[in-house]
Design a protein around this motif. Structure first.
Motif, PDB file in Angstrom:
ATOM      1  N   VAL A  25       1.076   2.036  -3.914  1.00 24.65           N
ATOM      2  CA  VAL A  25      -0.176   2.565  -4.232  1.00 24.65           C
ATOM      3  C   VAL A  25      -0.359   4.097  -3.542  1.00 24.65           C
ATOM      4  O   VAL A  25      -0.502   5.077  -4.363  1.00 24.65           O
ATOM      5  N   ASP A  26      -0.117   4.288  -2.299  1.00 26.32           N
ATOM      6  CA  ASP A  26      -0.254   5.515  -1.574  1.00 26.32           C
ATOM      7  C   ASP A  26       0.760   6.677  -1.940  1.00 26.32           C
ATOM      8  O   ASP A  26       0.472   7.768  -2.262  1.00 26.32           O
ATOM      9  N   TRP A  71       0.896  -1.244   0.030  1.00 31.08           N
ATOM     10  CA  TRP A  71       0.001   0.171   0.055  1.00 31.08           C
ATOM     11  C   TRP A  71       0.978   1.470   0.110  1.00 31.08           C
ATOM     12  O   TRP A  71       0.756   2.114  -0.919  1.00 31.08           O
TER      13      TRP A  71
END
Lengths: 414, 462
Positions: B94-95, B90
């Protein structure tokens, strides 16, 4: 069958001779495969190189087991361990394998001394002249110093193995506790000598096959591999001997459980060292370091690398963690044999990707390579086991008058 | 009378004592193991043994099932590993995708250490807390401790305790059964009749401690939400504290003692090469042979300013006179100033010029450029002797100046006006010049050239 003269612990003295002549015959029979591998080397393409590297791989596979045994003997004395007394003599026998291996490794040293670059690039003055890096490393990597170090390494190991076996055997006769104290005192300096010699031997004989590459953790890697090999061999040997009626009383499931625990632990240790070596090289991404793993991703070596990751660590980690697996002699035997094979693949993976054909190209995994290597391993293994049986001879398979024997016999896991 | 009332209250508070179990005492570990086997075989489930040290084989003798703790540890370890992998995926992929040395955004080798650490951490928590939980710890008090005989359990006696909650338990049968195991003693243990009450002083003390702790938390919360002139306490020395040298100081690091390094001879700092666009950077059509003329002129001008400040005041009032007297001004007049803007003139540039003018110039020169800025008005009011009233843009002299000269003035300053070249970028300076020209034009417009609508608009606008 004789009984110990010590009336306090009426332990029967058993020797490997009770196994009969069959093991020796089988071992000598296996050793015939070594000349077979040699002949195969002449018949196949690039066979000379394949045989030379296979021979190095086989001797260092068995050497890793014997050095693991030597470490186990030293560490038991150093920590004044009581539980392991009953299985220490077997370890001492296995550590004596450094003597036949000293003879078996001698041809490698002689070939290197003659200036042949079949194995080591740096041994040939022609290669060194055209290579800046080899020139820089020449003060260390030269055949004269190499031969000298061979003498130091094997001299140290033979000295250590003989010292600890002879003192222990002498105690069988006179039961003198002073001998135990002596071995404990000597084990400290001995383990220092051991640590340096095994580390540098791994660097000299295996790492310098790729003379441009270097890894400072390589000595520990070979050490970790050897301990996995040794504990596998120990578990297999103990279960085999028990099935033949030897050591059946003294060695019980508690001892086997502990051998299994150590095997599991050192298998994790091996994985830890392997990932440590890989991770730093992967992160830094320096070309002269990554070349080692790049070699091992191409020409079919990638499958062997993955086999090690999954087969040497992931699978045994999940299944061998169980207490039941380690306390059941059959499953312990299976996992020990499995990890011994994995250890063989590990040394295979270290040595064989360095094989280059006469014209200098790297060779991929091939049937010929595996065939020659297996023949070579079985052949060297035959000589190795025959040597071990010879050294074991009429000696007791257990230190029958060790002062800590009582503790070992009553050993019980919580 | 009073005493009886008290007694009755006490008896009300007291509960009926309840039989909790039986305790059999042995003086030999082997006897305990033998007894344990019999109790196990008799089918009791809720019972326990108590020994001063671990006894090998007691687990089998008691028939204790293998603990489920390994499964708890495995579960926690797997949870930790999953959290670690998920978190890293994540965060890294992603983040906040951030490429580091050409590695993939999410790669397994990089994730191994964190995954390993978090698995081990949660497994350790699982092992520790799981062990406490399965052993029902911490347990501060047990009614069994009231037995005098039981005190020797930490020394040389071995006990079997039978719990009264066991389905097979009955006071008489179980007691007989325990006696048949040949203990040296069998006794009962009962529940407490008094409700455990904390001493009043302890309650008070604990409340005080609680209040003090709340105070601390409150103080922290107060400080976190208010401002303070004091610098905050740095527990971790972050980037506020750097070993770099402070500007304009001396140092013994370099032989010349200067802390700011001068440019190397014959080099041009990055972005400082100006000779490829002379009109834009200098406001000149071409550089005079004597390149330093611009800066030299400025320095000379400054010297004369310092010497004859009163005279300068006079010159400001009579602009024609000093031009004839001052050789530097004469030199500046002769320079080849540009008369066309060296950058495209756009609406945007004009807007920018207006904004910059109002920021940098209007304080002295006034919004309309008449030299009536607030600073100037205030200085006049205070009767500052050295103050030179800024020039109005709308005099004949200033209006005749070529735009290159105006640009030069902004860059290097004139008389009391400081140089703005270091604060205002060349493009912004040209924008200001553009706006300035517009201001001048707005004062010189011919009433005949503008339409009625525009006139009306001007009249209405204030």
């Amino acid at each position: 069958m004789q009984t110990s003269s010590d009336t306090n612990n009426k332990v029967s003295v058993q020797t490997l001779a009770e196994l009969g002549p069959l093991p020796m015959k089988v071992a000598l029979g296996c050793s015939v495969l070594l000349p077979v591998a040699f002949v195969l080397g002449f018949l196949m393409d690039n066979g000379t190189e394949l045989f030379a590297f296979s021979y190095l791989q086989s001797t260092f596979f068995f050497l890793s087991i014997s050095l693991g045994a030597l470490f186990f003997v030293l560490i038991q004395q150093l920590t004044r361990a009581g539980w392991s007394v009953v299985l220490r003599r077997i370890s001492e026998f296995i550590s004596m394998g450094v003597i036949p291996l000293a003879v078996l490794v001698l041809p490698i040293v002689l070939v290197t001394l003659s200036g042949s670059d079949v194995l080591y690039q740096w041994a040939s003055s022609k290669n060194v002249a055209g290579d800046h890096l080899l020139q820089a490393k020449a003060p260390y990597l030269n055949s004269g110093f190499f031969a000298l170090r061979y003498v130091i390494y094997f001299g140290s190991w033979i000295f250590l193995a003989r010292f600890f076996l002879n003192k222990s055997v002498a105690q069988d006769e006179n039961g003198d506790p002073e001998l135990t104290l002596l071995m404990e005192r000597r084990s400290g300096p001995a383990i220092l000598l051991y640590a340096f010699t095994i580390s540098f031997a791994a660097i000299d004989f295996i790492m310098s096959l790729d003379a441009h590459w270097f890894s400072t953790i390589f000595g520990v890697y070979y050490f970790a591999a050897g301990l996995v090999g040794f504990f596998s061999t120990l578990a297999i040997t103990l279960i085999y001997l028990r099935s033949k009626g030897l050591l059946q009383e003294p060695i019980n499931v508690e001892h086997l459980h502990d051998v299994g625990k150590l095997l599991f632990a050192f298998n994790c240790f091996w994985a830890y060292i392997a990932i440590s070596q890989y991770l730093l090289i992967w992160y830094a991404n320096i070309p002269e370091e990554t070349v080692f793993f790049l070699h091992r991703q191409e020409h079919g070596w990638g499958i062997i690398s993955l086999t090690l990751v999954i087969g040497h660590f992931a699978i045994p980690f999940v299944f061998f963690m169980s207490r039941w697996m380690k306390r059941n002699p059959k499953t312990l035997f299976f996992w020990a044999a499995y990890l011994l094979v994995m250890n063989w693949i590990d040394i295979f993976w270290l040595v064989m990707p360095n094989v280059k054909s006469g014209s200098g190209e790297s060779l991929g995994v091939s049937f010929a390579m595996i065939l020659i290597n297996i023949c070579c391993t079985v052949g060297v293994g035959g000589i190795y086991v025959a040597g071990l049986l010879k050294f074991a001879g009429e000696k007791s398979v257990m230190p029958v008058r060790d002062p800590r024997l009582e503790e070992s016999l009553k050993f019980h896991n919580i | 009378m009073a005493t009886t009332i008290e007694q009755s209250e006490e008896t009300k508070a007291k509960a009926e004592p309840e039989l909790l179990g039986l305790l059999a005492e042995f003086d030999d570990p082997d006897a305990l193991i033998e007894a344990s086997k019999k109790v196990r075989d008799a089918g009791y489930r809720k019972w326990d043994t108590h020994t001063p040290f671990p006894i090998h084989g007691i687990d089998e003798a008691m028939g204790i099932k293998w603990t489920i703790l390994p499964w708890i540890v495995a579960g926690c370890g797997l949870t930790g590993g999953t959290i670690a992998v998920g978190m890293q995926y994540w965060m890294n992929a992603v983040d906040y995708p951030f490429l580091i040395s050409g590695k993939p955004l999410f790669s397994i080798p990089a994730s191994i250490p964190i995954t390993f650490e978090l698995s081990v951490l949660l497994a350790a928590f699982g092992a520790f807390l799981g062990m406490l939980g399965l052993n029902q710890l911490p347990k501060l008090y047990n009614p069994i401790f009231k037995s005098e005989a039981f005190r020797r359990v930490t020394n040389d006696r071995f006990f079997v305790s039978m719990d009264a909650k066991d389905a097979k338990f009955s006071e008489i049968d179980t007691g007989e059964f325990l006696k048949s195991l040949n203990p040296i003693n069998v006794e009962e243990f009962w529940s407490d009749t008094e409700s455990p009450k904390l001493p009043r002083n302890l309650t008070l003390g604990l409340s005080l401690v609680g209040v003090v702790m709340l105070l601390l938390a409150g103080l922290v919360a107060y400080v976190r939400t208010t401002t303070s002139p004091d610098p905050r306490i740095h527990i971790i020395q972050d980037m506020d504290f750097q070993p770099s040298l402070k500007a304009q100081n001396t140092t013994n690091l370099f032989p010349d003692g200067r802390e700011i390094r001068p440019n190397l001879k014959g080099t041009i700092p990055r972005g400082q090469f100006k000779d490829d666009n002379i009109p834009f950077y200098y406001g000149l059509k071409y550089l005079p042979e004597d390149q330093d003329v611009v800066t030299i002129a400025l320095q000379d001008e400054k010297k004369t300013d310092d010497k004859k400040a009163p005279a300068d005041k006079a010159s400001a009032e009579k602009p024609a006179a000093p031009a004839a007297v001052d050789p530097v001004a004469a030199k500046l007049d002769k320079l080849p100033w540009v008369t066309e803007f060296p950058i495209p003139v756009t609406e945007k540039l004009m807007a920018r010029g207006k904004e910059r003018y109002r920021i940098y110039c209007s304080a002295c020169h006034g919004l309309g450029g008449e030299g009536d800025g607030l600073v100037s008005l205030r200085a006049m009011e205070l009767l500052q002797g050295t103050w030179v009233k800024p020039a109005s843009y709308h005099t004949e002299n200033v209006r005749k100046l070529p735009i290159g000269r105006l640009y030069h003035t902004i860059t290097n300053g004139v008389r009391k006006m400081p140089a703005y070249g270091s604060q205002v970028t060349p493009e912004d300076r040209w924008a200001i010049v553009l706006y300035l020209k517009a201001l001048q034009k707005s004062h010189q417009i011919d009433a005949d050239t503008i339409s009625e609508a525009e006139k009306r608009k001007l009249r209405d606008t204030k």
